[in-house]
Motif scaffolding. Structure first.
Motif, short mmCIF file in Angstrom:
data_model
loop_
_atom_site.label_atom_id
_atom_site.label_comp_id
_atom_site.label_asym_id
_atom_site.label_seq_id
_atom_site.Cartn_x
_atom_site.Cartn_y
_atom_site.Cartn_z
N TYR A 235 6.69 4.29 -15.25
CA TYR A 235 6.43 5.57 -14.59
C TYR A 235 7.79 6.23 -14.34
O TYR A 235 8.66 5.66 -13.68
N TRP A 243 12.95 5.53 -11.61
CA TRP A 243 11.77 5.21 -12.40
C TRP A 243 11.34 3.78 -12.12
O TRP A 243 12.09 2.99 -11.52
N VAL A 250 4.27 0.34 -10.40
CA VAL A 250 3.88 1.73 -10.69
C VAL A 250 2.70 2.13 -9.83
O VAL A 250 2.67 3.23 -9.25
N ALA A 254 2.84 5.13 -7.19
CA ALA A 254 1.97 6.29 -7.40
C ALA A 254 1.07 6.51 -6.20
O ALA A 254 0.87 7.64 -5.74
N GLN A 295 1.75 15.45 -15.93
CA GLN A 295 1.78 14.02 -16.22
C GLN A 295 1.33 13.79 -17.66
O GLN A 295 0.20 14.12 -18.04
N LEU A 307 3.58 6.67 -17.99
CA LEU A 307 3.29 7.98 -17.41
C LEU A 307 4.61 8.69 -17.14
O LEU A 307 5.47 8.16 -16.44
N SER A 309 5.88 11.97 -15.42
CA SER A 309 5.47 13.05 -14.52
C SER A 309 6.60 14.06 -14.44
O SER A 309 7.57 13.88 -13.69
#
Length: 326
Positions: A235, A243, A250, A254, A295, A307, A309
């Motif tokens: 992510y 990251w 993740v 999130a 995303q 992912l 974003s």
């Protein structure tokens, strides 16, 4: 058009070049890694073509001629631009999903997503090649190649141009083109991550998976997020350098970023880099949901492997998305 074939006005020139605008924009995006830069460079390409059209002798097709101009425009632009990175290309993943993230770094020329993937509707093979050539992981990997190697690889391996035609466009011998291509392929294998599953932007299984992810994200449901992510999921969120790697990390991060009130977040389907994507809007103190992030997922079988974003509301207009939702 005059009887001698010359273009008499901009409207006629636009009619002749219009069919190539989308693929030229995708080509410039592959070269530069920026949808904004691609639009500017296509404008520059068409302006140069308009000014030089009187000297176009038709020894090549109009499409080839436009690609030659676009390639030169891109190569000149890359002389003064550094590669566009992703956070995962600049450092190690964060260890603690609960710790504060690093401050955004807007001064870094981050890689950008692209809103669509042009293709020839009459040629299914061209559509597949075009979509494969727009994968975000590939665009990121292309940034590691020197500009001329990048152009050679895009022309030959993505657009499937014949070798002699690509060599002529780049102004090199066929042997020199093959040398550029060989070096590009070797470096790309070293830079590129494992390929994600290429899917249609409207693939029902992937849309259903994204809907489940959106619901889990909106509800900060760590258990559901973990089930939807691969064990080694990644992510990242440019322009934030931080990251995360690993499905559990993740999912925890999130969930921690989702608002306490699920209604404060609205999520809209869109498409980016030849696949389905999500646009998120966050509610402000005035009750208006404003653009927050795009995303872009990558898939591995029935789960999400990555992912990205993109936390840049300035990207929303490129996708035909409003800046705010009522």
């Amino acid at each position: 058009m005059d009887t001698d074939g010359s273009v008499t006005d901009e409207a006629e020139f636009g009619r002749l070049t219009g069919p190539y605008r989308g693929e030229l924009q995708a080509y410039c995006y592959r070269m530069l890694g920026s949808a904004h830069d691609a639009e500017d460079l296509v404008q520059d390409t068409l302006l140069r073509a308009w000014r030089a059209y009187g000297g176009f002798e038709g020894r090549s097709s109009l499409r080839t001629w436009l690609y030659r101009i676009a390639t030169n425009v891109c190569l000149r632009a890359l002389e003064s631009r550094s590669r566009r990175p992703m956070p995962s290309g600049l450092g190690a993943p964060a260890d603690d999903p609960d710790a504060p993230v690093l401050a955004a770094a807007p001064e870094v020329p981050w890689l950008e997503p692209f809103p669509d993937a042009p293709g020839d509707a009459d040629d299914p093979g061209a559509i597949v090649a075009s979509r494969a050539g727009m994968r975000l992981a590939l665009i990121a990997a292309l940034q590691y190649l020197p500009p001329r190697q990048r152009a050679a690889l895009i022309l030959r391996d993505v657009l499937d141009w014949p070798g002699p035609q690509a060599a002529d466009l780049l102004g090199v011998s066929l042997a020199a083109l093959n040398s550029l291509l060989q070096r590009a392929r070797t470096q790309l294998r070293q830079a590129a991550p494992a390929e994600d599953d290429l899917v249609e932007p409207t693939d029902p299984d992937r849309l259903a998976l994204l809907d489940r992810y959106a619901t889990a994200f909106q509800n900060a449901d760590i258990a559901a997020l973990t089930r939807l992510l691969t064990d080694d999921a990644v992510y990242e969120m440019p322009p934030v350098p931080t990251w995360f790697a690993g499905g559990a990390a993740v999912a925890a991060f999130a969930a921690s970023r989702a608002p306490a009130d699920p209604s404060a977040l609205r999520i809209v389907r869109t498409a980016a880099n030849a696949g389905p994507a999500l646009a998120t809007y966050r509610r402000g103190p005035d009750g208006v949901h404003r653009a927050h992030s795009l995303q872009v997922p990558a898939f591995d079988g029935p789960r999400i492997a990555r992912l990205t974003s993109f936390q840049d509301p300035a990207l929303f207009p490129l996708f035909g998305l409003p800046a705010a939702l009522g």
